[in-house]
Design a protein around this motif. Sequence first.
Motif, PDB file in Angstrom:
ATOM      1  N   GLY A 148     -33.264  21.769  -3.470  1.00 51.45           N
ATOM      2  CA  GLY A 148     -33.439  21.147  -4.773  1.00 51.45           C
ATOM      3  C   GLY A 148     -34.883  20.746  -4.999  1.00 51.45           C
ATOM      4  N   VAL A 149     -35.253  20.545  -6.238  1.00 50.05           N
ATOM      5  CA  VAL A 149     -36.613  20.114  -6.553  1.00 50.05           C
ATOM      6  C   VAL A 149     -36.807  18.687  -6.046  1.00 50.05           C
ATOM      7  N   GLN A 150     -37.991  18.401  -5.563  1.00 53.43           N
ATOM      8  CA  GLN A 150     -38.272  17.094  -5.002  1.00 53.43           C
ATOM      9  C   GLN A 150     -38.670  16.070  -6.060  1.00 53.43           C
ATOM     10  N   ASN A 151     -39.316  16.511  -7.081  1.00 47.76           N
ATOM     11  CA  ASN A 151     -39.772  15.579  -8.124  1.00 47.76           C
ATOM     12  C   ASN A 151     -38.653  15.341  -9.134  1.00 47.76           C
ATOM     13  N   GLY A 152     -38.759  14.247  -9.863  1.00 47.11           N
ATOM     14  CA  GLY A 152     -37.775  13.942 -10.878  1.00 47.11           C
ATOM     15  C   GLY A 152     -37.945  14.808 -12.127  1.00 47.11           C
ATOM     16  N   ILE A 153     -36.851  14.956 -12.878  1.00 47.99           N
ATOM     17  CA  ILE A 153     -36.867  15.751 -14.102  1.00 47.99           C
ATOM     18  C   ILE A 153     -36.538  14.831 -15.274  1.00 47.99           C
ATOM     19  N   GLY A 164     -33.112  24.006  -8.748  1.00 51.13           N
ATOM     20  CA  GLY A 164     -33.117  24.346  -7.336  1.00 51.13           C
ATOM     21  C   GLY A 164     -33.032  25.846  -7.144  1.00 51.13           C
ATOM     22  N   SER A 165     -33.069  26.252  -5.872  1.00 54.98           N
ATOM     23  CA  SER A 165     -32.988  27.674  -5.547  1.00 54.98           C
ATOM     24  C   SER A 165     -32.024  27.877  -4.396  1.00 54.98           C
ATOM     25  N   CYS A 166     -31.279  28.992  -4.466  1.00 53.58           N
ATOM     26  CA  CYS A 166     -30.361  29.394  -3.402  1.00 53.58           C
ATOM     27  C   CYS A 166     -30.849  30.707  -2.814  1.00 53.58           C
ATOM     28  N   GLU A 167     -30.599  30.900  -1.528  1.00 53.55           N
ATOM     29  CA  GLU A 167     -31.009  32.146  -0.896  1.00 53.55           C
ATOM     30  C   GLU A 167     -29.997  32.540   0.152  1.00 53.55           C
ATOM     31  N   VAL A 168     -29.684  33.856   0.173  1.00 49.16           N
ATOM     32  CA  VAL A 168     -28.816  34.428   1.197  1.00 49.16           C
ATOM     33  C   VAL A 168     -29.540  35.658   1.740  1.00 49.16           C
ATOM     34  N   ASN A 191     -31.956  28.825 -23.256  1.00 48.48           N
ATOM     35  CA  ASN A 191     -32.555  27.515 -23.534  1.00 48.48           C
ATOM     36  C   ASN A 191     -31.702  26.349 -23.016  1.00 48.48           C
ATOM     37  N   GLU A 192     -30.583  26.653 -22.396  1.00 47.96           N
ATOM     38  CA  GLU A 192     -29.747  25.602 -21.827  1.00 47.96           C
ATOM     39  C   GLU A 192     -29.561  25.801 -20.319  1.00 47.96           C
ATOM     40  N   VAL A 193     -29.070  26.974 -19.939  1.00 52.43           N
ATOM     41  CA  VAL A 193     -28.877  27.320 -18.529  1.00 52.43           C
ATOM     42  C   VAL A 193     -29.424  28.715 -18.304  1.00 52.43           C
ATOM     43  N   GLU A 194     -30.359  28.850 -17.379  1.00 51.96           N
ATOM     44  CA  GLU A 194     -30.966  30.140 -17.068  1.00 51.96           C
ATOM     45  C   GLU A 194     -30.966  30.348 -15.560  1.00 51.96           C
ATOM     46  N   VAL A 195     -30.644  31.577 -15.156  1.00 54.03           N
ATOM     47  CA  VAL A 195     -30.621  31.925 -13.730  1.00 54.03           C
ATOM     48  C   VAL A 195     -31.489  33.157 -13.525  1.00 54.03           C
ATOM     49  N   GLU A 196     -32.415  33.081 -12.599  1.00 49.40           N
ATOM     50  CA  GLU A 196     -33.285  34.204 -12.269  1.00 49.40           C
ATOM     51  C   GLU A 196     -33.039  34.588 -10.813  1.00 49.40           C
ATOM     52  N   LEU A 213     -32.068  28.284 -10.395  1.00 48.58           N
ATOM     53  CA  LEU A 213     -31.367  27.715 -11.545  1.00 48.58           C
ATOM     54  C   LEU A 213     -32.331  26.864 -12.355  1.00 48.58           C
ATOM     55  N   LYS A 214     -32.398  27.144 -13.644  1.00 49.97           N
ATOM     56  CA  LYS A 214     -33.171  26.328 -14.580  1.00 49.97           C
ATOM     57  C   LYS A 214     -32.218  25.785 -15.630  1.00 49.97           C
ATOM     58  N   LYS A 215     -32.390  24.507 -15.954  1.00 52.74           N
ATOM     59  CA  LYS A 215     -31.443  23.866 -16.862  1.00 52.74           C
ATOM     60  C   LYS A 215     -32.150  22.833 -17.718  1.00 52.74           C
ATOM     61  N   LYS A 216     -31.651  22.677 -18.936  1.00 56.11           N
ATOM     62  CA  LYS A 216     -32.101  21.579 -19.804  1.00 56.11           C
ATOM     63  C   LYS A 216     -31.362  20.329 -19.338  1.00 56.11           C
ATOM     64  N   ILE A 217     -32.097  19.405 -18.727  1.00 49.27           N
ATOM     65  CA  ILE A 217     -31.501  18.239 -18.094  1.00 49.27           C
ATOM     66  C   ILE A 217     -31.147  17.180 -19.140  1.00 49.27           C
ATOM     67  N   VAL A 218     -29.962  16.614 -18.986  1.00 47.98           N
ATOM     68  CA  VAL A 218     -29.499  15.501 -19.828  1.00 47.98           C
ATOM     69  C   VAL A 218     -29.162  14.325 -18.916  1.00 47.98           C
TER      70      VAL A 218
END
Length: 597
Positions: A148-153, A164-168, A191-196, A213-218
């Motif tokens: 997960g990202v270490q800094n706050g969003i 965050g990022s997942c890897e296998v 613009n809400e949930v994006e996965v690369e 995973l990229k997300k618009k945080i609420v």
Amino acid sequence: MAVRDSASLLVGLVVLLHTWRAWAAVEVNMKDKVEVNLGEKAQIPCLYTSDDGIGGLTIEWFYEKGLGVKKRFFQQAGLMKTVDNSTHFTERISVNHSNNTMMLTIRDVKLEDQLDYICAVKGLTDGSGEGRTKLRVFVKPEPPTIEGVQNGISVNEEVTSLVGSCEVKNGYPRPNITWYKDNMPLRINKNEVEVESTVTTQSSGLFSVKSELKKKIVKEDKDALFYCEVTYFVAGSTMMSETRQINVNVLYPSTAVKIWVESPKGKIKEGDSIELHCKGDGNNPSSLFLIKYLKGNANWENDTVLLENVTRQNSGVYECISTNTENFEDISNNTEVFVNYLDPAVVMPNNVMVMAKGNELKATCNALSSLQTKTAWFKNGQEVSEGHTLILKNVTFDTAGVYKCVVTVPEIEGMTTSSSLRVHVEGQPEIMETPLTVIETFDKTVELVCDVRGYPAPTITWIVSDGMVPDSDNHMTTTDYGTKSVVMVDVTSNATAVCNASNEHGTDMRTFNIKAKTKSNGFIIAVLIVCVLLLAILGSVLYFLYKKGKICGRAGKQDLTREKSSKDNIVVEMKSDNTEEAILLGVNGEKQPPNDQ
């Protein structure tokens, strides 16, 4: 007519031959695919039907890399088997025949063994046929990881933020990654949930997949748990594995603040240290906090304040103000702090009280407090009364002493105060009973004690019958109820000692009879008898040790034999370990001939 019959016969032979060949055609059956895990053993069966026996068949195995390019690696013509040596699995294959089945076995399957395998069967009379099977090789990937990202969003971000990022790593075929939030799969929404996802092919041919995973945080995401599910394939089934769950540090502004006393828990008393905390319901490290003491106009630019050794003057309203640094809006709240107090105990009458015997003692004890108090009176560590007022009727010398008033606050442990009252009971001296007034002693001096009650404190003098006056001043002490004197008297003979006690109300006296005792002759005789017995016991022990050879410093083994001669002489035979000669000595040390024994 003959020509027509001949033609008909020829047509019939052709039809018969064609029908016979259809019935006797070679058929080959193989599985569409065979699945096996890396490193295991793969078995590919080839089933055929033919009227020709094995001796009349030619069976060949090929593999196809693609684009229709085939390469033979095995041939069996009749009973002759040939394995081509130019393949990558020549040393790992075997082909066995049983009941019209050719079984190809590949040991220690490699990833490059994933090919199409063709079995071709050709008969001498009934034609040929072939079939093919696709070999699929599977590799279980390593367990997936998540970071997960270490800094706050911040919820104020206008675009999606990396969560965050997942890897296998090292799977085959390529594993798939799916993101979850609170056990529900996340659907991609622009613009809400994006996965690369990024796929990497290793030199070994295995696949590694990384997904971000990229997300618009609420604000609601502050308690959400994110994780990844990895789907991968093994021989005969599909497997799934999950990562650990992570939480996102969501930054959002406060809508309310609160201020409270963190310690001490419960009621506060003077002398305590107070720790005040101020916190908003948001999560924004850049917010500013200010704590104000409204009564004293004091400010602390912090979200915590420590006030040490507080007094009642620290009571009042404390306010917390939080400032949002993004829009500089303030929100505030306050709390009231009350410091409980307990003033020193006051006893009336003050300090000392002098009374006549038979009168009534009445004293009061009070301490101003912010809480309900409890009062008790103690004398010599024992509780004698409860309540603010102490009443003792018909006082005696036993009443005299120090009375301690203790005031406590039951609601707060350790909140207590005390004061004392000394009571004197006036009256002529009374010498307290002494266990012994007749004293017998062997010592040269004797200790005499005279304990007197009365007030004013009596003066004590001593008189001894031989005319000696002990120095009593150096051994006289004042007690709660009077005076006590201890003197040492020299004893040379029987004597009488008199203790005189006096004050302005009268006198009292006590006589001590001293008998000087000496040690009697009987005692001396008894001591002598005990000494003689001890000497006798000591002699017996020494003789026993001598007989056992434990004393006299003898070297080597010696036997002392006591014998009687005809002349009642005492003869001692001495033997040495170095000689067999026996020497007989008389009582005078003269050498005796052997026949005189």
